[in-house]
Write an enzyme that holds these catalytic residues in place. Sequence first.
Site, PDB file in Angstrom:
ATOM      1  N   ASP A  17     -19.340  -5.491   7.691  1.00 53.11           N
ATOM      2  CA  ASP A  17     -18.206  -4.924   8.418  1.00 53.11           C
ATOM      3  C   ASP A  17     -17.996  -3.486   7.930  1.00 53.11           C
ATOM      4  O   ASP A  17     -17.109  -3.199   7.128  1.00 53.11           O
ATOM      5  CB  ASP A  17     -16.956  -5.780   8.163  1.00 53.11           C
ATOM      6  CG  ASP A  17     -15.760  -5.344   9.006  1.00 53.11           C
ATOM      7  OD1 ASP A  17     -15.936  -4.499   9.900  1.00 53.11           O
ATOM      8  OD2 ASP A  17     -14.642  -5.851   8.747  1.00 53.11           O
ATOM      9  N   SER A  56       9.355  12.932   5.822  1.00 54.34           N
ATOM     10  CA  SER A  56      10.032  11.663   5.536  1.00 54.34           C
ATOM     11  C   SER A  56      10.292  10.848   6.799  1.00 54.34           C
ATOM     12  O   SER A  56      10.329   9.614   6.739  1.00 54.34           O
ATOM     13  CB  SER A  56      11.359  11.919   4.807  1.00 54.34           C
ATOM     14  OG  SER A  56      12.202  12.763   5.586  1.00 54.34           O
TER      15      SER A  56
END
Length: 372
Positions: free
Chosen positions: A80, A116
């Site tokens: 993977d 933020s």
Amino acid sequence: SKDAYPSPKPSKLGYDPLQWLWDILEKLLDSHLPIIDIDGDKFSSSDSFRGARWRGKDCNDFAKDVYPGRAQSNYNAYVDHNCNGIYGVNPATLKSYESELCDGIPSYGVAVLGDSASAHFHIPPSYMMAQLINETTYENIVDILLDEFDWPHMSSSTGFEESDWQGRPPGPVNSFYLLMRERNRCVHRDYQNIAVNGASSGTMADDIIFTFSRNTTTDRPMWLMYSLIGNDVCNGHPDFDHFTTPEQMFNNVMKSLNYLDNGIIPAKSHLFIVGLADGTLLYDSLHNRIHPLGALRQDITYAQFYDFINCVKASPCWGWMNTNETVRNITLQHADALNAVLLNITLNQKFSNFDLHYFINPINAVFNSWVA
């Protein structure tokens, strides 16, 4: 910056026995990279310490060429290589499941370069309201601190799950990444939240952007959001002199975009620039409401709180969090001038590996819709 931390001192052993601690401090506090990253590919198998809550989980932290978002690989079909959970061979067709399910389908990773707001900053109200404190209030305080009071796994850009921590932000989670993943499971885990509290166009261009991970030749293209919505007019200085000027804004943004276009972002990517927010909404909608610090006695409004933090010079945003209407209006005018710069860049600058799109910050439309 790196100069903010003292250099390790020479040791009689020939090495500094605390070098590991210096490395951790630099990664967490300065470079904003995953601390647990054994192979150095900027992806982590751990959730915290700027790990998989911030960017897709590394399914093999011992192989630098196995990570979310990789398109090309020398591995066989049973590996993977891009961590999307798709691997193996269909015994009926003898073709890899990756090629059967994902070939020919446009696949894009999702990332945000932000502040933020993009990191989904949230301080649990119970931390500031004595009447809400109980035996479970601080159960997850270490985890919350390690994520810098940010909740990127619940953000609107790269969120992917609701949290079960005490003090979590309200759900549900509905992000740009989840919408992309719902339409194409081949992009599972292909997200990066490169957001830092207090980030501005300057700190992004000079430092933060280098923590973004992509490769023009081996990785999928991206849908990338450039979303620095306030700190170019928000800072701890009680004056207008520390606002980012339009000229500085142009130079900072162009520095970031040129860096991305020079060997970082794969071709056929799309970059979305989000304008600065109209922060006057902060005062207009909150000034007469009770702040959490005054919840017990109902005696401290947001306006009074703003006056206090400005008085002690501790405000994170003097321009918006201010009872002086003139200051707020001047800040708005400056934010509009910076948005004009962003729009000008979008309309007039061309790049090889991505196109540009400008979005007016949606905070006003969202607020008006919520009020309605």
